[in-house]
Design a protein around this motif. Structure first.
Motif, PDB file in Angstrom:
ATOM      1  N   ILE A  76      77.919 -45.594  22.219  1.00 23.85           N
ATOM      2  CA  ILE A  76      78.416 -46.766  21.500  1.00 23.85           C
ATOM      3  C   ILE A  76      79.928 -46.643  21.408  1.00 23.85           C
ATOM      4  O   ILE A  76      80.442 -45.659  20.868  1.00 23.85           O
ATOM      5  CB  ILE A  76      77.782 -46.871  20.112  1.00 23.85           C
ATOM      6  N   ARG A  77      80.624 -47.645  21.934  1.00 24.71           N
ATOM      7  CA  ARG A  77      82.074 -47.574  22.022  1.00 24.71           C
ATOM      8  C   ARG A  77      82.735 -48.692  21.232  1.00 24.71           C
ATOM      9  O   ARG A  77      82.243 -49.815  21.182  1.00 24.71           O
ATOM     10  CB  ARG A  77      82.521 -47.640  23.491  1.00 24.71           C
ATOM     11  N   PHE A  78      83.861 -48.330  20.648  1.00 25.80           N
ATOM     12  CA  PHE A  78      84.760 -49.275  19.991  1.00 25.80           C
ATOM     13  C   PHE A  78      86.133 -49.091  20.632  1.00 25.80           C
ATOM     14  O   PHE A  78      86.589 -47.963  20.820  1.00 25.80           O
ATOM     15  CB  PHE A  78      84.861 -48.997  18.489  1.00 25.80           C
ATOM     16  N   GLY A  79      86.776 -50.185  20.953  1.00 27.84           N
ATOM     17  CA  GLY A  79      88.084 -50.093  21.571  1.00 27.84           C
ATOM     18  C   GLY A  79      87.995 -49.798  23.052  1.00 27.84           C
ATOM     19  O   GLY A  79      86.912 -49.840  23.650  1.00 27.84           O
ATOM     20  N   PRO A  80      89.143 -49.486  23.700  1.00 25.21           N
ATOM     21  CA  PRO A  80      89.140 -49.229  25.142  1.00 25.21           C
ATOM     22  C   PRO A  80      88.487 -47.899  25.478  1.00 25.21           C
ATOM     23  O   PRO A  80      88.253 -47.063  24.598  1.00 25.21           O
ATOM     24  CB  PRO A  80      90.637 -49.213  25.485  1.00 25.21           C
ATOM     25  N   SER A  83      91.533 -42.548  28.048  1.00 27.14           N
ATOM     26  CA  SER A  83      92.331 -42.311  29.244  1.00 27.14           C
ATOM     27  C   SER A  83      93.238 -41.120  28.994  1.00 27.14           C
ATOM     28  O   SER A  83      93.360 -40.633  27.864  1.00 27.14           O
ATOM     29  CB  SER A  83      93.173 -43.541  29.583  1.00 27.14           C
ATOM     30  N   ALA A  84      93.891 -40.654  30.041  1.00 28.19           N
ATOM     31  CA  ALA A  84      94.822 -39.537  29.883  1.00 28.19           C
ATOM     32  C   ALA A  84      95.951 -39.906  28.931  1.00 28.19           C
ATOM     33  O   ALA A  84      96.444 -39.082  28.167  1.00 28.19           O
ATOM     34  CB  ALA A  84      95.383 -39.137  31.241  1.00 28.19           C
ATOM     35  N   ALA A  85      96.362 -41.187  28.953  1.00 25.27           N
ATOM     36  CA  ALA A  85      97.436 -41.637  28.070  1.00 25.27           C
ATOM     37  C   ALA A  85      96.968 -41.760  26.626  1.00 25.27           C
ATOM     38  O   ALA A  85      97.711 -41.445  25.689  1.00 25.27           O
ATOM     39  CB  ALA A  85      97.985 -42.972  28.569  1.00 25.27           C
ATOM     40  N   VAL A  86      95.733 -42.223  26.442  1.00 25.85           N
ATOM     41  CA  VAL A  86      95.182 -42.386  25.091  1.00 25.85           C
ATOM     42  C   VAL A  86      93.790 -41.753  25.065  1.00 25.85           C
ATOM     43  O   VAL A  86      92.783 -42.425  25.311  1.00 25.85           O
ATOM     44  CB  VAL A  86      95.102 -43.876  24.685  1.00 25.85           C
ATOM     45  N   PRO A  87      93.694 -40.440  24.778  1.00 24.71           N
ATOM     46  CA  PRO A  87      92.382 -39.789  24.716  1.00 24.71           C
ATOM     47  C   PRO A  87      91.544 -40.343  23.570  1.00 24.71           C
ATOM     48  O   PRO A  87      92.088 -40.813  22.562  1.00 24.71           O
ATOM     49  CB  PRO A  87      92.730 -38.308  24.486  1.00 24.71           C
ATOM     50  N   LEU A 147      92.471 -47.973  19.495  1.00 26.60           N
ATOM     51  CA  LEU A 147      92.027 -46.585  19.579  1.00 26.60           C
ATOM     52  C   LEU A 147      90.664 -46.495  20.262  1.00 26.60           C
ATOM     53  O   LEU A 147      89.726 -47.207  19.877  1.00 26.60           O
ATOM     54  CB  LEU A 147      91.929 -45.963  18.182  1.00 26.60           C
ATOM     55  N   PRO A 148      90.505 -45.618  21.274  1.00 28.03           N
ATOM     56  CA  PRO A 148      89.192 -45.443  21.908  1.00 28.03           C
ATOM     57  C   PRO A 148      88.289 -44.540  21.065  1.00 28.03           C
ATOM     58  O   PRO A 148      88.628 -43.393  20.792  1.00 28.03           O
ATOM     59  CB  PRO A 148      89.525 -44.788  23.257  1.00 28.03           C
ATOM     60  N   LEU A 149      87.162 -45.081  20.640  1.00 26.66           N
ATOM     61  CA  LEU A 149      86.199 -44.358  19.806  1.00 26.66           C
ATOM     62  C   LEU A 149      84.825 -44.443  20.463  1.00 26.66           C
ATOM     63  O   LEU A 149      84.451 -45.492  20.985  1.00 26.66           O
ATOM     64  CB  LEU A 149      86.130 -44.962  18.404  1.00 26.66           C
ATOM     65  N   GLU A 150      84.071 -43.361  20.393  1.00 26.92           N
ATOM     66  CA  GLU A 150      82.739 -43.358  21.005  1.00 26.92           C
ATOM     67  C   GLU A 150      81.780 -42.530  20.169  1.00 26.92           C
ATOM     68  O   GLU A 150      82.138 -41.458  19.664  1.00 26.92           O
ATOM     69  CB  GLU A 150      82.811 -42.792  22.426  1.00 26.92           C
ATOM     70  N   LEU A 151      80.568 -43.027  20.024  1.00 21.81           N
ATOM     71  CA  LEU A 151      79.458 -42.279  19.426  1.00 21.81           C
ATOM     72  C   LEU A 151      78.413 -42.068  20.504  1.00 21.81           C
ATOM     73  O   LEU A 151      77.828 -43.035  21.001  1.00 21.81           O
ATOM     74  CB  LEU A 151      78.849 -43.038  18.242  1.00 21.81           C
ATOM     75  N   LEU A 152      78.184 -40.823  20.889  1.00 21.55           N
ATOM     76  CA  LEU A 152      77.137 -40.480  21.847  1.00 21.55           C
ATOM     77  C   LEU A 152      75.906 -40.031  21.074  1.00 21.55           C
ATOM     78  O   LEU A 152      75.981 -39.098  20.268  1.00 21.55           O
ATOM     79  CB  LEU A 152      77.604 -39.365  22.781  1.00 21.55           C
ATOM     80  N   VAL A 153      74.783 -40.719  21.309  1.00 19.44           N
ATOM     81  CA  VAL A 153      73.525 -40.395  20.631  1.00 19.44           C
ATOM     82  C   VAL A 153      72.518 -39.990  21.706  1.00 19.44           C
ATOM     83  O   VAL A 153      72.113 -40.811  22.536  1.00 19.44           O
ATOM     84  CB  VAL A 153      72.997 -41.591  19.811  1.00 19.44           C
ATOM     85  N   THR A 154      72.113 -38.739  21.682  1.00 21.95           N
ATOM     86  CA  THR A 154      71.234 -38.204  22.720  1.00 21.95           C
ATOM     87  C   THR A 154      69.776 -38.210  22.261  1.00 21.95           C
ATOM     88  O   THR A 154      69.466 -38.276  21.069  1.00 21.95           O
ATOM     89  CB  THR A 154      71.625 -36.764  23.083  1.00 21.95           C
TER      90      THR A 154
END
Length: 399
Positions: A76-80, A83-87, A147-154
């Protein structure tokens, strides 16, 4: 410790904190508890569908990745994208829960709110943490959408970790940090041992118990192997140092034989080996094979060992900026900033190793006192405190 967030960013923090809604967190956690996802014995798909619904409502976008029929990981992602420029900042959780079992005072999958607690299977481990993480990420996204944000749910975290193993097939990404939302009672866990599950199969020769010398007793040989495991465990414990102490051995199950009048021709041991950061399951397997060779003797039995599952550990320096930011976020919530190690294992070690990012565990609920038990519950005030702490932490990590 004090928060590294400067005055320039204070308005972003205040705005994000104001968006965290406790009632919504409880409602979302309750919806996830209703989505029973016992493992083994069921699938996680129903819980993933609920996560997708919550994410869509909060402005996130979900991407499924099928691991097995009815068992998808979801990112689940919020934002872009990072990237190397914006981890990015990665949060990690799992959608499965252990089987409910016996001893509940009410239906395990009917969430109940009473006296400031949310009760139900998964309330602590870890559907409450997932709801808090999503609420925090949505709040940060509202004030800092770049801001790139991610929630990984396995899936399958509670059994064979096939979900995180599938994730490892994807290319590494530039993450600034990983925050595992497992229950730590809101302590900052900076070190976590890994785990390896191993199996030992002993092969003997059956005979009539009246003439046991005609056979080769697999149980007797297995007992000697178990004795070596206990001795090696004590050897490692004597050398324990630091936050994590030492690696450990434990025999969890032994099975063999046919009856009292038959010399057993087979015996199986299931063995748990806790790994120190940097250790691998292959190394533990090699140690076990060497121990088996010393324990075999000359009674005609043979034995072999195999690695069933490996979960790596991790360790982040207590002085790392991620740890300081997490401690500052908790102190801003009026909570004690406890820096601890964990005796359990989690999937954070996979992330630390695969993506090369600093990792901590921080979440609501008590892993030893509340998780995996009848009437599992989590304090509602801790759910909202966790969400606010996550928001503060994510914003503190912004370069």
């Amino acid at each position: 410790m004090t928060s590294p967030i400067g005055d320039r960013d204070r308005s972003d923090v205040d705005r994000a904190i104001a968006l965290v809604d406790e009632a919504t967190i409880v409602a979302d956690a309750s919806s996830l508890i209703l989505a029973a996802s016992e493992n083994p014995g069921g699938t996680e798909l129903i819980a993933v569908r609920v996560l997708e619904t919550i994410a869509s409502r909060l402005g996130g976008r979900g991407r499924r990745s099928t691991v097995a029929p009815g068992r998808p990981n979801i990112a689940i992602r919020f934002g872009p994208d990072p990237s190397a420029a914006v981890p990015g900042v990665l949060m990690l959780g799992h959608s499965d829960v252990v089987p409910a079992g016996e001893g509940w005072s009410a239906d395990p999958f009917s969430p109940r709110v009473r006296d400031g607690w949310l009760t139900g299977r998964g309330a602590t481990d870890m559907k409450g943490g997932l709801a808090a993480a999503l609420q925090a990420m949505a709040a940060v996204h509202r004030v800092r959408p770049e801001l790139p944000l991610e929630l990984l749910v396995t899936v399958d975290e509670e059994d064979l970790a096939t979900g995180i193993q599938a994730h490892l097939a994807e290319p590494p990404k530039p993450y600034r940090a990983c925050i595992v939302a497992e229950p730590t009672d809101l302590a900052v866990v900076v070190a976590c041992r890994g785990a390896a599950n191993l199996e030992v199969e002993v092969r003997g020769r059956a005979a009539h118990a009246g003439r046991p010398e005609d056979g080769a007793n697999a149980i007797t040989t297995a007992a000697r192997i178990a004795g070596w495991i206990a001795d090696d465990h004590e050897r490692m414990r004597r050398g324990a140092t630091g936050l994590l102490g030492s690696a450990t051995w434990s025999v969890g199950r032994i099975e063999g034989g046919h009856g009292t009048s038959i010399v057993p021709d087979r015996c199986t041991l299931l063995v748990d080996r806790r790994l120190m950061p940097g250790e691998t399951g292959a190394q533990a397997l090699g140690e076990l094979e060497a121990g088996i060779a010393r324990a075999l003797g000359h009674d005609g039995c043979e034995a072999s060992a195999s690695l069933l599952m490996e979960m790596p550990g991790f360790e982040t320096e207590p002085t790392h900026p991620l740890v300081s930011a997490a401690a500052g976020a908790l102190e801003a919530e009026g909570r004690e900033a406890r820096i601890e190690a964990w005796t359990a294992a989690c999937e954070g070690g996979y992330i630390a190793r695969h993506h090369g990012c600093p990792t901590i565990i921080l979440g609501p609920g008590d892993i030893t006192g509340q998780a995996h038990q009848p009437d599992e519950r989590v304090r509602i005030a801790d759910l909202s405190a966790a969400a606010r702490a996550y928001a503060r932490l994510i914003l503190a990590l912004d370069p």
